[in-house]
Design a protein around this motif. Structure first.
Motif, PDB file in Angstrom:
ATOM      1  N   PHE A 299      43.560  40.054  32.167  1.00 16.34           N
ATOM      2  CA  PHE A 299      44.620  39.667  33.107  1.00 16.34           C
ATOM      3  C   PHE A 299      45.993  39.800  32.453  1.00 16.34           C
ATOM      4  O   PHE A 299      46.955  40.203  33.104  1.00 16.34           O
ATOM      5  CB  PHE A 299      44.400  38.238  33.614  1.00 16.34           C
ATOM      6  N   ASP A 300      46.068  39.462  31.171  1.00 14.52           N
ATOM      7  CA  ASP A 300      47.367  39.559  30.505  1.00 14.52           C
ATOM      8  C   ASP A 300      47.810  41.024  30.396  1.00 14.52           C
ATOM      9  O   ASP A 300      48.973  41.340  30.630  1.00 14.52           O
ATOM     10  CB  ASP A 300      47.304  38.900  29.121  1.00 14.52           C
ATOM     11  N   TYR A 301      46.880  41.905  30.082  1.00 12.15           N
ATOM     12  CA  TYR A 301      47.260  43.322  29.999  1.00 12.15           C
ATOM     13  C   TYR A 301      47.541  43.913  31.374  1.00 12.15           C
ATOM     14  O   TYR A 301      48.405  44.771  31.523  1.00 12.15           O
ATOM     15  CB  TYR A 301      46.196  44.131  29.246  1.00 12.15           C
ATOM     16  N   ARG A 302      46.818  43.423  32.387  1.00 12.14           N
ATOM     17  CA  ARG A 302      47.081  43.951  33.738  1.00 12.14           C
ATOM     18  C   ARG A 302      48.506  43.652  34.197  1.00 12.14           C
ATOM     19  O   ARG A 302      49.029  44.347  35.065  1.00 12.14           O
ATOM     20  CB  ARG A 302      46.075  43.371  34.748  1.00 12.14           C
ATOM     21  N   LYS A 303      49.096  42.621  33.603  1.00 14.43           N
ATOM     22  CA  LYS A 303      50.515  42.352  33.915  1.00 14.43           C
ATOM     23  C   LYS A 303      51.390  43.568  33.635  1.00 14.43           C
ATOM     24  O   LYS A 303      52.454  43.712  34.206  1.00 14.43           O
ATOM     25  CB  LYS A 303      51.030  41.239  32.988  1.00 14.43           C
ATOM     26  N   MET A 304      50.950  44.376  32.692  1.00 16.70           N
ATOM     27  CA  MET A 304      51.809  45.466  32.224  1.00 16.70           C
ATOM     28  C   MET A 304      51.538  46.794  32.904  1.00 16.70           C
ATOM     29  O   MET A 304      52.261  47.757  32.653  1.00 16.70           O
ATOM     30  CB  MET A 304      51.632  45.624  30.716  1.00 16.70           C
ATOM     31  N   VAL A 305      50.500  46.888  33.721  1.00 12.52           N
ATOM     32  CA  VAL A 305      50.238  48.192  34.334  1.00 12.52           C
ATOM     33  C   VAL A 305      51.140  48.406  35.544  1.00 12.52           C
ATOM     34  O   VAL A 305      51.586  47.450  36.177  1.00 12.52           O
ATOM     35  CB  VAL A 305      48.756  48.388  34.763  1.00 12.52           C
ATOM     36  N   SER A 306      51.405  49.675  35.850  1.00 15.39           N
ATOM     37  CA  SER A 306      52.323  49.941  36.964  1.00 15.39           C
ATOM     38  C   SER A 306      51.585  50.475  38.192  1.00 15.39           C
ATOM     39  O   SER A 306      52.152  51.199  38.988  1.00 15.39           O
ATOM     40  CB  SER A 306      53.418  50.909  36.519  1.00 15.39           C
ATOM     41  N   ILE A 307      50.329  50.101  38.345  1.00  9.66           N
ATOM     42  CA  ILE A 307      49.551  50.502  39.531  1.00  9.66           C
ATOM     43  C   ILE A 307      49.830  49.475  40.636  1.00  9.66           C
ATOM     44  O   ILE A 307      49.507  48.298  40.481  1.00  9.66           O
ATOM     45  CB  ILE A 307      48.042  50.504  39.203  1.00  9.66           C
ATOM     46  N   PRO A 308      50.459  49.900  41.760  1.00 14.20           N
ATOM     47  CA  PRO A 308      50.849  48.916  42.781  1.00 14.20           C
ATOM     48  C   PRO A 308      49.691  48.015  43.231  1.00 14.20           C
ATOM     49  O   PRO A 308      49.880  46.807  43.391  1.00 14.20           O
ATOM     50  CB  PRO A 308      51.352  49.785  43.940  1.00 14.20           C
ATOM     51  N   ALA A 309      48.502  48.574  43.401  1.00 16.79           N
ATOM     52  CA  ALA A 309      47.383  47.772  43.918  1.00 16.79           C
ATOM     53  C   ALA A 309      47.044  46.595  43.000  1.00 16.79           C
ATOM     54  O   ALA A 309      46.479  45.603  43.451  1.00 16.79           O
ATOM     55  CB  ALA A 309      46.159  48.655  44.106  1.00 16.79           C
ATOM     56  N   LEU A 310      47.387  46.700  41.728  1.00 16.22           N
ATOM     57  CA  LEU A 310      47.046  45.622  40.789  1.00 16.22           C
ATOM     58  C   LEU A 310      48.232  44.704  40.501  1.00 16.22           C
ATOM     59  O   LEU A 310      48.170  43.843  39.638  1.00 16.22           O
ATOM     60  CB  LEU A 310      46.511  46.211  39.476  1.00 16.22           C
ATOM     61  N   LYS A 311      49.315  44.908  41.219  1.00 17.59           N
ATOM     62  CA  LYS A 311      50.532  44.142  40.908  1.00 17.59           C
ATOM     63  C   LYS A 311      50.594  42.782  41.583  1.00 17.59           C
ATOM     64  O   LYS A 311      51.307  41.905  41.142  1.00 17.59           O
ATOM     65  CB  LYS A 311      51.768  44.952  41.308  1.00 17.59           C
ATOM     66  N   GLY A 312      49.881  42.624  42.679  1.00 20.28           N
ATOM     67  CA  GLY A 312      49.968  41.365  43.407  1.00 20.28           C
ATOM     68  C   GLY A 312      48.749  40.495  43.169  1.00 20.28           C
ATOM     69  O   GLY A 312      48.341  40.282  42.022  1.00 20.28           O
ATOM     70  N   ILE A 313      48.135  40.017  44.259  1.00 19.58           N
ATOM     71  CA  ILE A 313      46.976  39.127  44.116  1.00 19.58           C
ATOM     72  C   ILE A 313      45.804  39.824  43.448  1.00 19.58           C
ATOM     73  O   ILE A 313      44.952  39.171  42.857  1.00 19.58           O
ATOM     74  CB  ILE A 313      46.520  38.568  45.488  1.00 19.58           C
ATOM     75  N   PHE A 314      45.777  41.175  43.527  1.00 13.59           N
ATOM     76  CA  PHE A 314      44.593  41.877  43.013  1.00 13.59           C
ATOM     77  C   PHE A 314      44.638  42.119  41.503  1.00 13.59           C
ATOM     78  O   PHE A 314      43.810  42.852  40.978  1.00 13.59           O
ATOM     79  CB  PHE A 314      44.337  43.161  43.800  1.00 13.59           C
ATOM     80  N   ARG A 315      45.574  41.472  40.806  1.00 10.01           N
ATOM     81  CA  ARG A 315      45.444  41.405  39.355  1.00 10.01           C
ATOM     82  C   ARG A 315      44.079  40.758  39.042  1.00 10.01           C
ATOM     83  O   ARG A 315      43.450  41.055  38.051  1.00 10.01           O
ATOM     84  CB  ARG A 315      46.567  40.558  38.743  1.00 10.01           C
ATOM     85  N   TYR A 316      43.647  39.895  39.978  1.00  9.87           N
ATOM     86  CA  TYR A 316      42.378  39.179  39.803  1.00  9.87           C
ATOM     87  C   TYR A 316      41.319  39.782  40.732  1.00  9.87           C
ATOM     88  O   TYR A 316      40.553  39.071  41.376  1.00  9.87           O
ATOM     89  CB  TYR A 316      42.586  37.687  40.092  1.00  9.87           C
ATOM     90  N   HIS A 317      41.312  41.090  40.843  1.00  9.74           N
ATOM     91  CA  HIS A 317      40.478  41.823  41.801  1.00  9.74           C
ATOM     92  C   HIS A 317      39.032  41.354  41.809  1.00  9.74           C
ATOM     93  O   HIS A 317      38.451  41.119  42.872  1.00  9.74           O
ATOM     94  CB  HIS A 317      40.553  43.318  41.445  1.00  9.74           C
ATOM     95  N   GLU A 318      38.442  41.192  40.645  1.00 11.89           N
ATOM     96  CA  GLU A 318      37.014  40.833  40.558  1.00 11.89           C
ATOM     97  C   GLU A 318      36.735  39.488  41.211  1.00 11.89           C
ATOM     98  O   GLU A 318      35.604  39.205  41.605  1.00 11.89           O
ATOM     99  CB  GLU A 318      36.566  40.769  39.093  1.00 11.89           C
ATOM    100  N   PHE A 319      37.777  38.643  41.304  1.00 12.65           N
ATOM    101  CA  PHE A 319      37.601  37.295  41.837  1.00 12.65           C
ATOM    102  C   PHE A 319      38.064  37.198  43.296  1.00 12.65           C
ATOM    103  O   PHE A 319      37.878  36.176  43.932  1.00 12.65           O
ATOM    104  CB  PHE A 319      38.376  36.284  40.977  1.00 12.65           C
ATOM    105  N   ILE A 320      38.729  38.235  43.780  1.00  9.10           N
ATOM    106  CA  ILE A 320      39.322  38.136  45.113  1.00  9.10           C
ATOM    107  C   ILE A 320      38.676  39.085  46.119  1.00  9.10           C
ATOM    108  O   ILE A 320      38.332  38.678  47.229  1.00  9.10           O
ATOM    109  CB  ILE A 320      40.858  38.337  45.030  1.00  9.10           C
ATOM    110  N   GLY A 321      38.489  40.334  45.731  1.00  8.57           N
ATOM    111  CA  GLY A 321      37.915  41.257  46.714  1.00  8.57           C
ATOM    112  C   GLY A 321      37.208  42.409  46.063  1.00  8.57           C
ATOM    113  O   GLY A 321      37.591  43.564  46.257  1.00  8.57           O
ATOM    114  N   PRO A 322      36.156  42.129  45.276  1.00 10.60           N
ATOM    115  CA  PRO A 322      35.551  43.194  44.455  1.00 10.60           C
ATOM    116  C   PRO A 322      34.743  44.216  45.235  1.00 10.60           C
ATOM    117  O   PRO A 322      33.837  44.829  44.696  1.00 10.60           O
ATOM    118  CB  PRO A 322      34.666  42.403  43.471  1.00 10.60           C
ATOM    119  N   VAL A 323      35.085  44.366  46.543  1.00  5.56           N
ATOM    120  CA  VAL A 323      34.492  45.452  47.331  1.00  5.56           C
ATOM    121  C   VAL A 323      35.605  46.339  47.908  1.00  5.56           C
ATOM    122  O   VAL A 323      35.319  47.314  48.589  1.00  5.56           O
ATOM    123  CB  VAL A 323      33.646  44.899  48.503  1.00  5.56           C
ATOM    124  N   ILE A 324      36.856  45.971  47.628  1.00  4.27           N
ATOM    125  CA  ILE A 324      37.966  46.714  48.243  1.00  4.27           C
ATOM    126  C   ILE A 324      38.491  47.762  47.251  1.00  4.27           C
ATOM    127  O   ILE A 324      38.977  47.411  46.175  1.00  4.27           O
ATOM    128  CB  ILE A 324      39.118  45.769  48.643  1.00  4.27           C
TER     129      ILE A 324
END
Ligand SMILES: *Cc1c(COP(=O)(O)O)cnc(C)c1O
Ligand SMILES: [Zn+2]
Length: 500
Positions: free
Chosen positions: A71-96
Motif C-alpha cells: 500500500f505504501d508503494y502504491r501511493k507512488m504509482v501513477s496509474i489512475p485506477a490505483l489512485k483512489g479507493i482502489f489502492r486497496y483493490h484486493e479488499f474492495i473489489g478484487p473482481v473489477i
C-alpha cells in the motif's frame, strides 16, 4: 514512480490480481447470491446483504508487513485506477479490472490535526479527516466509486445495459451518484429522489448540474427511501443507496486510509463517525476487521458513532447494556442540522448489529459505542472548529460534540487520539451557519445562540461620501482618492488600528 524502480519483493504485487470470489451474503437467512446480478436485498427473505470474498483467506499468504509496503508503494504509482479507493483493490473489489475503474479524484482525504487551543478545549488530541475534500464534497464519493466501477464492469461485459441509476438522498448521495453517473454518459442515466425543502440549495444544485433527473417529494428521507425501494423492486433500475452493498465496500477505504496514515499503529486510536443510515459506521467496522484479520493492523481501534437527539434510533438501541435484550425500534425524526443523518429507520441497522458483535468479540472488549448530542452542541462545535482553521460540516461538529460527550462518559481518556469524520464540506451547509448568524433557525431545530460565535459582515458606506464607485463606473482622480481615504479611515477606526 515506475514499478520497475520498486524493491523486487514488492513489484509483483503492485498490479492487483483479479482473484476475488465475491458473493452477496444475506444477514437474515445466511444464503449467498451471485454478484452477476445487481441485488439489494435477499431474494429469499428480503433482508440486507453484505459482500464477502470466498477467497479472502488467500490474502493471508502475504504477510501483514508486505501488505503494508504494497500500500505504501502504491501511493507512488501513477496509474489512475490505483489512485483512489482502489489502492486497496484486493479488499474492495478484487473482481473489477483496472480498465473498468472510475477515478474522479476521490479518497485519500487529509487528516488535519486540531490546534493546541482546540485540543485543550476537547481535552484530547484529535484530527479531522476532511472527507468534504472529495469531488462531490462528501464521503459518499468513496462508495459511488466502487458501485459505479462495478456497474461499469457489468456494462462493458454486456451483463447489463441502459442502466438507470436511482437513489433517495438526504442530499449528498444524490450529488455523488449524479457526478459518477454523469462521467459514464451515455451508458448510465441517473435519477434522484429528494425530500422537498429538506436539503440545502448547494446540495440541490449538484445533481441538477450533473444532469440527473431530480424529483422532489413530500416528506423526509425515510419516505424517499421507501419510494426508491418500490421502484427498484418493480422496475429495471440500479439502486445506488447504501442498501447496495457495493457502496459499503468503497467506503471501507476510509478505515484503510486511517490505518495507513497512522503507519498501521492503531493502539489508543478512536474513530468518531456520525450515524444516519449507518452505512458509514458499518464500512468502518468491516474495513478494520478485514485489516485485522489479515494482520495488517494489530489493534482494533475504538469506534464511536454519534447521533443527534433529533434522529437517534441507533443510540437508543445501544442504550440497553445487555446485548441479548437489545431491540431495534425506528424513531420519528425531528429537524436536524446534521441533515444528512436525519434518518429514523437506518437501512444498515442489521449490518451494524452484526458487525458490532463481531468487532467487540475480536477486540476482546466492547469497542463500539454510540453517543448522543444536542442540536445546539452540533452547531456550536462546528462553528468553534471552523474558527480554529477547519472546514467541518455540521456532522464534523457532531463528531466533536461526540468526543466531548464520550470523554465525560468515560468512554475515552486523554491518552486516546481521535479521528473525527467531517463527512462533508462546510460550504454544503452554509445555510445553517447563515441561520445561526442571523438568529433565524425555525423553532423545531431547538437551537439557541452563543453571541460569541456569531459573525456578520459590517457595511462600510459613510454617509458623507458623495461619489461611490459602481460596476462599469469607476471613480477617477480626486474622487477616487477621497473614496479610498474615507473608507480606509472608517475601517481603521472600526478595528482600532494604530497609525505607523
Ligand atoms: C450520508 C451522510 C452521513 C450519514 O452516513 P450514513 O452512512 O448514512 O450513516 C453523514 N454525513 C454526511 C455529510 C453524509 O452525506
Ligand atoms: Zn435471506
Amino acid at each position: 514512480m515506475k514499478i520497475d524502480d520498486f524493491p523486487e519483493n514488492i513489484r509483483p504485487f503492485i498490479l492487483p490480481e483479479l482473484k476475488g470470489h465475491l458473493v452477496y451474503r444475506c444477514l437474515g437467512c445466511g444464503l449467498e447470491h451471485n454478484i452477476k446480478k445487481l441485488l439489494y436485498t435477499c431474494p429469499e427473505c428480503g433482508k440486507v446483504l453484505l459482500i464477502y470474498d470466498l477467497n479472502f483467506d488467500r490474502l493471508k499468504q502475504i504477510p501483514g508487513e508486505t501488505w503494508r509496503r504494497i500500500f505504501d508503494y502504491r501511493k507512488m504509482v501513477s496509474i489512475p485506477a490505483l489512485k483512489g479507493i482502489f489502492r486497496y483493490h484486493e479488499f474492495i473489489g478484487p473482481v473489477i479490472p483496472l480498465d473498468s475503474i472510475i477515478y474522479l479524484g476521490e479518497a485519500h482525504t487529509p487528516m488535519v490535526e486540531a490546534n493546541a487551543a482546540m485540543q485543550e478545549k476537547a481535552g484530547i488530541k484529535f484530527y479531522f479527516k476532511n472527507d468534504g475534500q472529495n469531488p462531490s464534497a462528501s464521503f459518499k464519493d468513496r462508495g459511488m466509486a466502487s458501485a459505479l466501477s462495478y456497474i461499469n464492469h457489468l456494462v462493458k461485459n454486456g451483463h447489463i445495459s441502459d442502466v438507470l441509476a436511482i437513489c433517495a438522498s438526504t442530499g449528498d448521495t444524490s450529488a455523488a451518484a449524479a457526478l459518477y453517473g454523469a462521467y459514464l454518459q451515455p451508458h448510465i442515466k441517473s435519477a434522484v429522489l429528494l425530500p422537498h425543502k429538506k436539503i440545502t440549495a448547494q446540495q440541490l444544485s449538484q445533481p441538477l448540474g450533473s444532469g440527473a433527473r431530480v424529483f422532489e417529494i413530500p416528506g423526509v428521507f425515510d419516505d424517499c427511501m421507501k419510494v426508491v425501494e418500490a421502484l427498484s423492486e418493480r422496475y429495471n433500475v440500479a439502486l445506488l443507496n447504501s442498501k447496495n452493498a457495493w457502496r459499503i465496500l468503497g467506503q471501507e477505504s476510509y478505515p484503510y486510509e486511517i490505518a495507513q496514515d497512522f503507519e498501521y499503529d492503531l493502539s489508543n486510536k478512536v474513530v468518531v463517525v456520525p450515524i444516519g443510515n449507518a452505512g458509514n459506521i458499518s464500512a468502518i467496522m468491516s474495513g478494520f476487521l478485514k485489516f485485522f484479520e489479515i494482520g495488517i493492523i494489530e489493534t482494533l481501534p475504538k469506534i464511536i458513532g454519534v447521533q443527534s437527539e433529533h434522529a437517534n434510533p441507533v443510540f437508543k438501541y445501544f442504550l440497553e447494556p445487555d446485548v441479548t435484550k437489545r431491540k431495534f425500534f425506528p424513531v420519528v425524526v425531528k429537524s436536524s442540522v446534521a441533515q444528512a443523518a436525519m434518518i429514523g429507520n437506518p437501512v444498515s441497522m442489521p449490518r451494524v448489529i452484526h458487525l458490532a458483535e463481531q468487532y467487540n468479540r475480536l477486540a476482546e472488549k466492547v469497542s463500539v459505542f454510540v453517543v448522543q448530542v444536542t442540536e445546539k452542541q452540533i452547531m456550536d462545535w462546528e462553528l468553534i472548529a471552523n474558527r480554529n482553521g477547519h472546514i467541518a460540516c455540521p456532522h464534523g461538529g457532531e463528531c466533536l460534540a461526540g468526543i466531548i460527550e464520550a470523554k465525560k462518559g468515560g468512554l475515552i481518556t486523554s491518552q486516546d487520539v481521535a479521528v473525527l469524520d467531517s463527512t462533508a464540506h462546510t460550504l454544503k451547509f452554509a445555510g445553517f451557519q447563515e441561520m445561526y448568524f442571523s438568529r433565524s433557525f425555525p423553532d423545531e431545530y431547538e437551537i439557541s445562540y452563543d453571541d460569541t460565535l456569531i459573525n456578520v459582515p459590517t457595511l462600510v458606506n459613510p454617509q458623507d461620501l458623495e461619489k461611490l464607485p459602481a460596476p462599469g463606473k469607476p471613480l477617477i482622480g480626486d474622487d477616487f482618492q477621497i473614496f479610498v481615504d474615507r473608507i480606509a479611515e472608517e475601517i481603521a477606526k472600526n478595528l482600532d488600528l494604530k497609525k505607523v
